[in-house]
Design an enzyme around this catalytic site. Structure first.
Site, PDB file in Angstrom:
ATOM      1  N   ARG A  90       0.552 -37.128  15.000  1.00 10.41           N
ATOM      2  CA  ARG A  90       0.162 -38.241  14.107  1.00 10.41           C
ATOM      3  C   ARG A  90      -0.737 -39.257  14.826  1.00 10.41           C
ATOM      4  NH1 ARG A  90       4.626 -41.228  10.809  1.00 10.41           N
ATOM      5  NH2 ARG A  90       5.611 -41.425  12.848  1.00 10.41           N
ATOM      6  N   LYS A 145       7.073 -38.991   4.097  1.00  6.35           N
ATOM      7  CA  LYS A 145       7.312 -40.004   3.052  1.00  6.35           C
ATOM      8  C   LYS A 145       6.068 -40.855   2.813  1.00  6.35           C
ATOM      9  CE  LYS A 145      10.570 -41.951   5.487  1.00  6.35           C
ATOM     10  NZ  LYS A 145      10.589 -41.151   6.714  1.00  6.35           N
ATOM     11  N   ARG A 189      18.076 -47.691   4.460  1.00  6.30           N
ATOM     12  CA  ARG A 189      18.294 -46.801   5.600  1.00  6.30           C
ATOM     13  C   ARG A 189      19.740 -46.778   6.065  1.00  6.30           C
ATOM     14  NH1 ARG A 189      12.710 -46.468   7.692  1.00  6.30           N
ATOM     15  NH2 ARG A 189      12.742 -45.110   9.494  1.00  6.30           N
ATOM     16  N   ARG A 223       1.218 -44.255  17.316  1.00  8.26           N
ATOM     17  CA  ARG A 223       2.231 -45.308  17.154  1.00  8.26           C
ATOM     18  C   ARG A 223       3.086 -45.434  18.405  1.00  8.26           C
ATOM     19  NH1 ARG A 223       5.111 -44.713  11.356  1.00  8.26           N
ATOM     20  NH2 ARG A 223       6.974 -44.896  12.634  1.00  8.26           N
ATOM     21  N   ARG A 228      15.188 -41.963  17.157  1.00 10.13           N
ATOM     22  CA  ARG A 228      14.997 -42.214  15.717  1.00 10.13           C
ATOM     23  C   ARG A 228      15.654 -41.114  14.889  1.00 10.13           C
ATOM     24  NH1 ARG A 228       8.785 -42.546  15.511  1.00 10.13           N
ATOM     25  NH2 ARG A 228       9.066 -42.607  13.261  1.00 10.13           N
TER      26      ARG A 228
HETATM   27  P1  AP5 Z   1       4.204 -39.415   7.572  1.00  9.59           P
HETATM   28  O1  AP5 Z   1       3.803 -39.358   6.147  1.00  9.59           O
HETATM   29  O2  AP5 Z   1       3.647 -40.525   8.431  1.00  9.59           O
HETATM   30  O3  AP5 Z   1       5.802 -39.328   7.694  1.00  9.59           O
HETATM   31  P2  AP5 Z   1       6.912 -40.423   7.402  1.00  9.59           P
HETATM   32  O4  AP5 Z   1       8.075 -39.720   6.793  1.00  9.59           O
HETATM   33  O5  AP5 Z   1       6.340 -41.587   6.658  1.00  9.59           O
HETATM   34  O6  AP5 Z   1       7.269 -40.767   8.899  1.00  9.59           O
HETATM   35  P3  AP5 Z   1       7.553 -42.132   9.675  1.00  9.59           P
HETATM   36  O7  AP5 Z   1       7.668 -41.736  11.125  1.00  9.59           O
HETATM   37  O8  AP5 Z   1       6.557 -43.178   9.318  1.00  9.59           O
HETATM   38  O9  AP5 Z   1       8.937 -42.480   9.114  1.00  9.59           O
HETATM   39  P4  AP5 Z   1       9.936 -43.414   9.737  1.00  9.59           P
HETATM   40  O10 AP5 Z   1      10.875 -43.548   8.617  1.00  9.59           O
HETATM   41  O11 AP5 Z   1      10.536 -43.006  11.019  1.00  9.59           O
HETATM   42  O12 AP5 Z   1       9.053 -44.682  10.168  1.00  9.59           O
HETATM   43  P5  AP5 Z   1       8.955 -46.125   9.550  1.00  9.59           P
HETATM   44  O13 AP5 Z   1       7.586 -46.593   9.748  1.00  9.59           O
HETATM   45  O14 AP5 Z   1       9.567 -46.182   8.206  1.00  9.59           O
HETATM   46  O15 AP5 Z   1       3.848 -38.011   8.244  1.00  9.59           O
HETATM   47  C1  AP5 Z   1       4.025 -37.784   9.630  1.00  9.59           C
HETATM   48  C2  AP5 Z   1       2.841 -36.953  10.158  1.00  9.59           C
HETATM   49  O16 AP5 Z   1       2.878 -35.663   9.554  1.00  9.59           O
HETATM   50  C3  AP5 Z   1       1.460 -37.539   9.800  1.00  9.59           C
HETATM   51  O17 AP5 Z   1       0.572 -37.299  10.865  1.00  9.59           O
HETATM   52  C4  AP5 Z   1       1.032 -36.749   8.551  1.00  9.59           C
HETATM   53  O18 AP5 Z   1      -0.382 -36.636   8.488  1.00  9.59           O
HETATM   54  C5  AP5 Z   1       1.698 -35.396   8.795  1.00  9.59           C
HETATM   55  N1  AP5 Z   1       2.153 -34.763   7.547  1.00  9.59           N
HETATM   56  C6  AP5 Z   1       2.703 -35.370   6.450  1.00  9.59           C
HETATM   57  N2  AP5 Z   1       3.022 -34.441   5.517  1.00  9.59           N
HETATM   58  C7  AP5 Z   1       2.688 -33.225   6.062  1.00  9.59           C
HETATM   59  C8  AP5 Z   1       2.789 -31.879   5.572  1.00  9.59           C
HETATM   60  N3  AP5 Z   1       3.301 -31.606   4.368  1.00  9.59           N
HETATM   61  N4  AP5 Z   1       2.359 -30.885   6.390  1.00  9.59           N
HETATM   62  C9  AP5 Z   1       1.851 -31.157   7.625  1.00  9.59           C
HETATM   63  N5  AP5 Z   1       1.705 -32.420   8.129  1.00  9.59           N
HETATM   64  C10 AP5 Z   1       2.136 -33.430   7.359  1.00  9.59           C
HETATM   65  O19 AP5 Z   1       9.973 -46.920  10.510  1.00  9.59           O
HETATM   66  C11 AP5 Z   1       9.640 -47.183  11.859  1.00  9.59           C
HETATM   67  C12 AP5 Z   1      10.727 -48.068  12.466  1.00  9.59           C
HETATM   68  O20 AP5 Z   1      10.809 -49.311  11.719  1.00  9.59           O
HETATM   69  C13 AP5 Z   1      12.159 -47.510  12.404  1.00  9.59           C
HETATM   70  O21 AP5 Z   1      12.441 -46.644  13.492  1.00  9.59           O
HETATM   71  C14 AP5 Z   1      12.994 -48.800  12.439  1.00  9.59           C
HETATM   72  O22 AP5 Z   1      13.070 -49.327  13.748  1.00  9.59           O
HETATM   73  C15 AP5 Z   1      12.159 -49.767  11.603  1.00  9.59           C
HETATM   74  N6  AP5 Z   1      12.542 -49.741  10.174  1.00  9.59           N
HETATM   75  C16 AP5 Z   1      11.782 -49.328   9.121  1.00  9.59           C
HETATM   76  N7  AP5 Z   1      12.458 -49.455   7.975  1.00  9.59           N
HETATM   77  C17 AP5 Z   1      13.674 -49.972   8.292  1.00  9.59           C
HETATM   78  C18 AP5 Z   1      14.834 -50.309   7.544  1.00  9.59           C
HETATM   79  N8  AP5 Z   1      14.872 -50.132   6.201  1.00  9.59           N
HETATM   80  N9  AP5 Z   1      15.895 -50.806   8.212  1.00  9.59           N
HETATM   81  C19 AP5 Z   1      15.881 -50.992   9.542  1.00  9.59           C
HETATM   82  N10 AP5 Z   1      14.827 -50.676  10.320  1.00  9.59           N
HETATM   83  C20 AP5 Z   1      13.730 -50.167   9.701  1.00  9.59           C
END
Ligand code: AP5
Length: 221
Positions: free
Chosen positions: A127, A13, A88, A162, A173
């Site tokens: 990552r 994403k 979420r 991270r 997660r």
């Molecule tokens: P990346 O683009 O970083 O993936 P992502 O989907 O953004 O993954 P996240 O782990 O950041 O999502 P998340 O939703 O768990 O974390 P968030 O920060 O929102 O890609 C991942 C890796 O793959 C990278 O190394 C990239 O280079 C590689 N890649 C990408 N595309 C690729 C492809 N096509 N092919 C190969 N490699 C590829 O949330 C973290 C925490 O915050 C949550 O656990 C929660 O505690 C809290 N939080 C966040 N939002 C909320 C909410 N709305 N409500 C409550 N808690 C929340």
């Protein structure tokens, strides 16, 4: 365009949102990034958020909704936005709908990224992030050099992993995603807003699939 990107942790994403910023001239709003910034500032809310994030749980809705309300009120979000990682759960989806109803600007589309479990684990384990500019790398697909340093910043800071990317936290997660977030797909499908793309392909291919979904909606505006 008012876009939501939905998908499991590591489904890409954030990577794709970064690419859409320039194409559509609208900001990426990542609740994960906003919460990590709050945690780094050490505010009471930030510290509560950090504890939840480190355990792999969702941060309390009251905190997330406060942050989102403030961010959506900023001038750059008036033309549209790419929501990455929000909503979420159902209460967040309902709160978002009511915020957007108030200003008469409903969502245009919710895109769900489908990626299989093994690929997600591989991506997350590889990552690495630049602590200076926040750019995301992956040691499997974008080797930034050995030892890994950011090739976009002049002083080439060392990339970091991270805190919540450790194996046990990732499992939690993914479980939280299946139980609380994934059911939103049906919620948005019922409203005719959901589009699904296969996101287990190279980054450029996924971008092309995403643009294919978004461009007709943009033209229709
Ligand atoms: P990346 O683009 O970083 O993936 P992502 O989907 O953004 O993954 P996240 O782990 O950041 O999502 P998340 O939703 O768990 O974390 P968030 O920060 O929102 O890609 C991942 C890796 O793959 C990278 O190394 C990239 O280079 C590689 N890649 C990408 N595309 C690729 C492809 N096509 N092919 C190969 N490699 C590829 O949330 C973290 C925490 O915050 C949550 O656990 C929660 O505690 C809290 N939080 C966040 N939002 C909320 C909410 N709305 N409500 C409550 N808690 C929340």
């Amino acid at each position: 365009m008012r876009i939501v990107l939905m998908g499991a942790p590591g489904s890409g994403k954030g990577t794709q949102a970064q690419r859409l910023i320039e194409r559509f001239g609208i900001p990426q709003i990542s609740t994960g990034d906003l919460l990590r910034e709050a945690a780094a500032r050490g505010t009471p809310y930030g510290l509560r958020a950090r504890a939840a994030m480190d355990s792999g749980a969702l941060v309390a809705d009251e905190i997330v909704l406060g942050i989102i309300r403030e961010r959506l009120g900023q001038a750059d979000a008036a033309r549209g936005f790419i929501l990455d990682g929000f909503p979420r759960n159902l209460p967040q989806a309902e709160a978002l709908a009511s915020m957007l109803d108030t200003i008469g600007k409903p969502l245009d589309v919710v895109v769900l990224f489908e990626v299989d479990y093994a690929e997600i684990v591989r991506r997350i384990s590889g990552r690495r992030t630049c602590p200076r500019c926040g750019r995301v790398f992956n040691v499997h697909t974008h080797p930034p050099g050995t030892p890994p340093h950011c090739d976009q910043c002049d002083d080439r800071p060392k990339l970091v992993q991270r805190r919540d990317d450790e194996e046990v936290t990732v499992k939690r997660r993914l479980q939280v995603y299946e139980e609380q977030t994934r059911p939103l797909a049906e919620h948005y499908a019922a409203q005719g807003l959901l589009r699904v793309i296969q996101a287990d392909a190279p980054v450029d291919v996924v971008t092309a699939r995403l643009i294919e979904v978004l461009e007709p909606l943009e033209r229709a505006q």
